[in-house]
Structure formats: structure tokens, C-alpha cells
Design an enzyme around this catalytic site. Sequence first.
Site, mmCIF file in Angstrom:
data_model
loop_
_atom_site.group_PDB
_atom_site.id
_atom_site.type_symbol
_atom_site.label_atom_id
_atom_site.label_comp_id
_atom_site.label_asym_id
_atom_site.label_seq_id
_atom_site.Cartn_x
_atom_site.Cartn_y
_atom_site.Cartn_z
ATOM 1 N N GLU A 161 9.855 16.008 39.295
ATOM 2 C CA GLU A 161 9.064 17.058 39.939
ATOM 3 C C GLU A 161 9.724 17.499 41.247
ATOM 4 O O GLU A 161 9.723 18.687 41.574
ATOM 5 C CB GLU A 161 7.645 16.536 40.195
ATOM 6 N N GLU A 178 12.469 19.655 40.323
ATOM 7 C CA GLU A 178 11.922 20.935 39.865
ATOM 8 C C GLU A 178 11.534 21.807 41.057
ATOM 9 O O GLU A 178 11.802 23.012 41.079
ATOM 10 C CB GLU A 178 10.694 20.687 38.965
ATOM 11 N N CYS A 237 -0.067 15.961 37.552
ATOM 12 C CA CYS A 237 -0.320 14.569 37.156
ATOM 13 C C CYS A 237 -1.736 14.334 36.668
ATOM 14 O O CYS A 237 -2.009 13.334 36.025
ATOM 15 C CB CYS A 237 -0.119 13.617 38.335
ATOM 16 N N SER A 282 3.791 22.574 37.695
ATOM 17 C CA SER A 282 5.004 21.836 37.348
ATOM 18 C C SER A 282 4.967 21.547 35.854
ATOM 19 O O SER A 282 3.904 21.287 35.287
ATOM 20 C CB SER A 282 5.036 20.522 38.127
ATOM 21 N N LYS A 333 -7.587 11.107 30.963
ATOM 22 C CA LYS A 333 -6.361 10.607 30.329
ATOM 23 C C LYS A 333 -6.574 10.343 28.848
ATOM 24 O O LYS A 333 -5.636 10.370 28.062
ATOM 25 C CB LYS A 333 -5.900 9.318 31.002
ATOM 26 N N GLU A 357 -6.052 13.626 27.418
ATOM 27 C CA GLU A 357 -4.638 13.996 27.555
ATOM 28 C C GLU A 357 -3.787 13.342 26.454
ATOM 29 O O GLU A 357 -2.912 13.976 25.868
ATOM 30 C CB GLU A 357 -4.133 13.567 28.933
ATOM 31 N N GLU A 399 0.542 18.379 22.017
ATOM 32 C CA GLU A 399 1.925 18.453 22.491
ATOM 33 C C GLU A 399 2.433 17.116 23.018
ATOM 34 O O GLU A 399 3.599 16.985 23.372
ATOM 35 C CB GLU A 399 2.075 19.557 23.551
ATOM 36 N N CYS A 425 -6.968 9.544 42.272
ATOM 37 C CA CYS A 425 -7.230 8.662 41.121
ATOM 38 C C CYS A 425 -8.102 7.463 41.490
ATOM 39 O O CYS A 425 -8.841 6.947 40.659
ATOM 40 C CB CYS A 425 -5.925 8.152 40.548
#
Lengths: 596, 395
Positions: free
Chosen positions: A283, A286, A310, A330, A369, A372, A377, A526
Site C-alpha cells: 500500500e 501504491e 483493510c 487502494s 471478515k 469478506e 474475488e 479493529c
Amino acid sequence: MINMINLTINNIPVSVEEGTTIIEAARRLSIRIPSLCNHDDLCVSGNCRVCVVEQVGNPTLQAACATPVRENMQILTNSMMVMQARKTIIELLLSEHNADCTKCYKNGNCELQDLSNEYRIGNQVYIDLIPLKHYTIDQSSPSLIKDDSKCIRCQRCVRTCSDLQAVSALSAAYKGSEMKISSFYDRPMHEVICTNCGQCINRCPTGALTERNYIDEVWDAIYDPGKHVVVQTAPAVRVALGEELGYDPGARVTGKLVTALRRLGFDSVLDTDFTADLTIMEEGTELLTRLKKVLVDKDTSMALPMFTSCSPGWIKFIEHTFPDLLPHLSTCKSPQQMFGALAKTYYAQKKGINPKDIVSVSIMPCTAKKFEATRPEMRDSGYQDVDYVLTTRELAIMIKQAGIEFMKLDDEDYDRFMGESSGAGVIFGATGGVMEAALRTAYEIVTGREVPFQNLNITPVRGMEGIKEAEVKIENVKPDWSFLEGVTLRVAIAHGLANAKRLMTAIRDGKVVYHFIEIMACPGGCLGGGGQPIPTNLEIRKKRAEAIYAEDENLPIRKSHENPEIIQIYQEFLGEPLSHTSHELLHTHYVPRKRY
Amino acid sequence: MTGKKQNDMETKKLTRVDYIFRPDNTCLDTLKKSLRRDRDEIILELIDSGLKGRGGAGFLTGLKWKLAKEAAGDVKYVICNADEGEPGTFKDREILDRVPRRVFTGMALCGYVIGSKEGFLYLRAEYKFLAPKLMSIMAEMNQEFKKLGLDFTLNIRYGSGAYVCGEETALIDSMEGRRGEPRNKPPFPVTEGYLNKPTVVNNVETFVNCTIIMGIGAEEYKRFGTDSSRGFKLFSVSGDCSKEGIYELELGMLLSDFVEEFGDGDTKAVQVGGASGFCVPRKKFNQTIIGFEGIPTGGSMKIFNSSRSMYHVLHNYLEFFEEESCGQCTPCRVGCQQLLKGIEAVKSKQRSSSYLDELVKLAKVMKVASKCGLGQSVGNAFVSIVDNFREEIIY
């Protein structure tokens, strides 16, 4: 000048600031007034009525959570009238509640259960309304389960979803006896704007909203001799798990966590912090690439500011709410998903294990999560990259099931490889942590020097302020980065989706200009995630944050790019940040979603 | 016209008056005259008139205006509560149909007094058919206000059919585009109402009374009614009666006189104040004053003769409340369900008759512990019917 108000509570005089509610004033006198709809994190509702108190001279009872004190008020919290009303209200709630407590997932951590225990609610006075209601359980979401038969309509979830998170997937619907908490046109939770953040679960006083648990699936994988079960643990888990297992908030239990996981039978105990460090490499690079394309190449297709990616709750939120801003995200996967993709490729190769025999489990402070991991994908390894996601709470349940006396465990270390981490990886668990970790690395890449903050602690990006901002002036850069000479890097951090929405709106309206923005869906980051121990409040989250930063300070390596396993994986496998392999395994794309 | 005294309470003979619907064109003159007066003077006159809110709760209207005037803030609102939803009440519809200008004049007066530039008529969904006519009159009056130099604009908003939105804070939530749920009080609307600005919410009939008082003066107005219940009001008379309809009567009469006038000769009970009011049995007719010293009413008077089962009457009311509770607070949401299922269980002998005593206790808890007037008043009908007609509920 603060006005002080004098009143008595149970005939004890007390003087409190104007605007204080009766429930708070009573707390100063060590008088606890029970309540079910009131929550420290939420605005006042006053709808459960459990907290009603008598105000001498007033024929009706007052909700202590919703009534501000007034001069010379005489409050009685335990008068006959109050006790009778309170008991009746609890009995009413139970008559509308599926009180099958022994079979309830929240058995033992339920505020209604505690209250009915305190008041020794025995024989059911009123008619059981549950058989009349024909409830169904919504299990459509991979993250959470909504069981209306356990719901007491306190609307904590509604206020959480609208006020803290600005999502409003849940709201009160219908009226009278039909009133319930529902979604857009009663659609199943997986079809609506729900971000799976789980903040509602953290605040639900009963078992109406719980995480969808995968405990049995994980046990099955562990018991399967043909499977190699790897487990990764997110940074925020180690500063909160203790709360479920006998410790006070703020306890750091990293070593015991590792020991416990090994005793549970996982074949390899690894650390999401490793891929947090990897995220920083990808990142950070990036970001520098985007900056170059915008500042030097004048490439208008590159979007700045860049947003972190994230937090899967945040990802789903922006997909629904600000789809026009998706190019700012990102492309980096979250550390969990980077780990998943590597576990079934890099790790499998090095260990000589067929990836189809690997079961990848992650322990997360997060319910989003779970969603996710099921995104289509997220199968870049050729398999589902992460098979099962357990919350901190589910792990605590497994530890208890296995009879592990957690507090007595010795500390052990993570397995190698993909088990080494830096302090930068650890602080991913707190709001501002990704930003701080990224700055520690990016600044050093560009200038060759450490960030100009004492002891690497970039304090302006820390803390519980909803939106934080900071500036770092970049000077005396290395020749490759000359285009950044003299640039003041402007960054912002938001946590909790309501704050994210404010920040996004300001960006869309062109009112603020930044280069890099960190967003975490949950309050505090988190460490305040939807999979963390219940209860939660600001004090608890602050303690967990302190623990995170203490963990960072105590690690020998505190910068992601100095993590030897990171250096190694680039040498052996990935090549360099943003390489072809990186793009294949560690980066992703996003989809616009509907506004409801 | 002071009548007989009973139990030292002043009562009035049943007297029909004609102020509210009396045809005249003096609204504009009244407004013009009032705009030349000092605002505090108007408040004092309203307070002196003794006018209490006609929605049923009976707060002194002048005092409400005073509080809103004194509340800090540049932006204030006037709302006319036309969410007439109490079962058995249908007088606001008639007012809006026949004398809307009196309503709007009252709202403009209020706007002038408290310093509000915008007034809203909150019209219940079922009365939407009145809207085209009301809006054209509003448009005319907005022009007239302008000519008088009064910076006040009338506007209309619609309810969506929920009974609870007649509760002023739920009404405000509804106007703000949210689900109509009563708010915690304090703060009261006079300090934090619509859009959190100081707001006066008055019933349709209350605004009409304000216009009338400004026209005839408090002295004249005070000739009507009793110390606790000044003036006159509209009654929506229905049920087993000789002449149902809307009647304007002086306040303070005895229920026995009322029944003599309107009953069918076989009256067993009168439900005063609708589903949220009280049921008075025949034996108490001559001790019951209709007014704030006795049983107040927003206008609903339902007469039941001996052919009626009070179980069915109560069951009907409870079904209504079970559906129309907003569902927000526990005592009201669950309490209404329990009262309804409870009397069904007693009737069908699934529970013993002593369960009625549990239910009466529950109704009393609802009265003191519910969040708003809806839940607090369910017990009125329940306790008064069960107390007076216990056998009919059981057998």
C-alpha cells in the site's frame, strides 16, 4: 461556568453538573439503576423503561436514562412503585422474548438474563406471546444472525446502525404488537446495505443479533487428519481475548493466545501481523506510485487521496454509499485476505503441502471478515483463500470448550514463517495504526531517514477523536523521489462509519484536500470491532488501544520493511511490491452496490 | 348561567352555544386588531381566558405560547395538530371543512405572538380529501398576511395514518420525515420542537378558540364554563343515541344532563374521551362533570345502551391500542398485547377471573411507566370498564 444542580437520590444529597441524567447522577452515589436500552456509546432512547424511577410529587415515573436532573429533585430508585413497575416491565419483556436461555448462543452474556436473575422472575405471570408471533430467523448473512424472537425492541442496534455507523440497515418497522427491527422492505440481511460490521451485535443486550459462528466447522477441520489447518490471528485479538477469559480490559495475552491455539490442535499458528506488514509494503508503494503519477505524470486517471482498504466493513460501506469514490480505494487486499492467498500458495509450496488440503482459519476482531472471506474475488489461490473466520468471542468459546485454563498458560511464539511481525503490523489494530505504520515505512523509503517523531510514535494520528488529521513535511529526499521534495503530505483518519461518511462527504464536496486517508469501520478501529468481547465502551476501547501501543513498543522490530520475513518473501516469492505476483495474489477490485 | 352545585363543585346546565361554526367574516379584522396589540398583552388575555388545549391534555394555551415566546431562538414554528384520530372524534374535520379561516387566523396569531414565520397544518392522512380546499384558502390567507405586514406563511403536511402521531412529539418526528415515535420530555416542543426549534403544537379547535377569544375578549369568553374548564367545546356524539353528531356545548355539565339530552333512554355507559378516555357507568352519571375537574375529553362521547357487551367494547379498544401503540416502549407495546390476550383468556376460561386483578395492576403500571400519553391512557378505559363491568368481562 458549569451550573451545579442539587438533588437527592434515595434521600442522599448529590450535586451534579447541569444536563446530567438521573442515571448518571445515581452512578456518582454508587447506585446502579438497571437499563436495557441505554448504552454509553449511544444517544438516549428511554424506551425499555426498565430504568424508571420515582420523582417525589410526580404521578408518573421517569426514565432515569432520559431525564436530566433538576434543582431540588427528590428521586427514589427503589420505592415500592418503582420496584413493582420494574418487575412488571421485566416480566412483560420476558413474555415477548424467546426465553429458551439454555439453548441460546448468548447464554451467560445477556443483559435481560442478568436482570431477570437479579429480580428473581419466577413463574410466568403473563401469557407467552412467542407462539403467536411466527418468527423466522434470518441466517442469510455470512456474518450475523438475526433472531427476532430474542429481540426486546430496545433499538440499540438501530441507533448503532444509524448514529455510530450511518448505515441504517436496521430500523424500527411496523407498529404496535407487530413492531420489529427490520431491514429495507424486510429483505434478508445479505441483500441490504448492512456492512456486516457487527457493531449492532456488540450492543445487543440479548441474543437477537449474534455473529454467525463457525466453531463446529473449525473443530471438524481440526479433527480431519487429512487437513493441514493454519490459523492467523489479527492484531486486535491479542489485546481483547483476555476479557472473555478472566482478564481485565487492556490485558496483552499474545503468548497465551498462541499456546492456546496450539493446544486446540491447529497445525500452524501464524500471524496476520505478518501480512499487515506486507500490506504496508504494497500500500505504501501504491501510494508513492499514485503520488508520482499525479504530481509528475499529471495522470488524471489516478485518484487522490488514496483510501486504505483493510476494513471490509468500510469496503462494503463505500461500495454502497460512495460508489463514485471507489477509484480512491487502494487495491490492496486486507491483511486477512493477503494471508489467505499466501497460505495456499507461498506457504503451501514451502511446506510441500497440496493447497487443497490446507484449511485456512482466521481469528478476527471482526464480523465483516466473515463476509469478506466469501467474496467471489477472494479465490486467487485457486481455492477459497480463507475458509473460516472466527471472532475473538468464538475463539474464547473454543478455548473454554477445550478445557484450557487460559490464565495459567505459558507464553509461546508464533510459528515461522508468516509468523514474524513488526510493531507496525500490531498497531493495525487501532485507529490511526495503518497510517502510522505506512508513514514509518514510506517516509523512510523516500528520505532514507526515520519519521521525525520521537521513538517512532506518530502521536497526532493516535487517539479516539472521530476524525484526525496530520501533516508530514518531506524534505531532503533521496534522488529517486525528488518530485516529493518539499511536499507536505496531508493525511486524515476516520473510524466509525459515521465519521467516515462525514469525511467522504467533505472530500466529495471538495472541502478538504488530503493525500492519504485511513478508514476503519469500527469505533476505535479493529480493537472495537464487531467480533470483540461484549460489552464495549470508550473506556474499554482506550484500554485495548493502550495495550496495542505497548505491544508495539515492546517489539524489537517496529517498521514493516525491516521485518525479515517480509524481506524474505519478496526475495523468494513476490519479487518487489506491486509486482506481477503481488497483483495476482495481494490486490483486488471493488463493485458498486445498491443504496439500500 | 351557573347551575346547581354538587359536592361543592360548580356545574353548568347543558347549554348549546354557537361560536365555533357561527358564520361571520371577522377573522381578518380580529387579526388586524390583534397585530396592533402588544404580544405579552395577548398572552395575558389568553391566560386570563382560562383556555386549555382542546386535544384533551388540557395545558393552558396562553402559557404554552408564553413559553414558546420566551424560548431562545430566531426560528420558531407553529403547528396545528389536525391528526384527529381518537376513536369517536370527528369534530376537527368539520371545523376544517366549515371554518378553516378561524383555524388559520389562530395560527397566525400564534405566529405573531411567539415570533414564528412559518406554520404547518399537520393533516391526518384520512382527511387528505380536504387538502385542495385548505391549500387554496391557505394561499389566500398567506397573501392577506403579507398585506397586513405579517411575516407568516401557512403550509400543509400530511400524516400517514398512525394514531400515535397525534402525540405532539411523534407528530414532529413524522413531520421531520422520520418514523413517528414520541420523544422524551423534557425537552418539550416549546423549547425544542420541529427541527429542534421552539414550537407551539395546538389542536385545531384550540386555535379556533384563540381566534374567538381575540374577537370577543376574555371577559366574554370567561362567562362560559367553570373555573377549571373555561369556555365551550365541540362534542362528537356517537353510539346508541337519539341524535348523533357534532354539538357545541358549554363546559362543566353533568354527564346525567348530557345523557338525558343525547341518550336513547336506555343508556348503560358513556365512554368519555374516546378509547383513551374513561367509561362511566349509569350509576355515576350524576356525579360526573364533563371538564377538567371531572373527566376531560377531546370531544369523543360514545353512548352505549344495554344491548352492548362491555367485553366487546373493551376488546375493541384493546385491539385498537395493540395496533396503534408505536411499539417503542415496553409497557405500552407488550402491555397492550397482554391486556388484550388477557381478557380473551379470562373470557374463554383459560385463566381464572382473578387474572383480571393482575391485568388491572398491569394497566396501572402502564399508566405510570409508559413513555407517552398513549400508553399512559390505555389503563383509563381498561380499569374503568373492568371495575364497573367485571361480570361482563368474565361471563
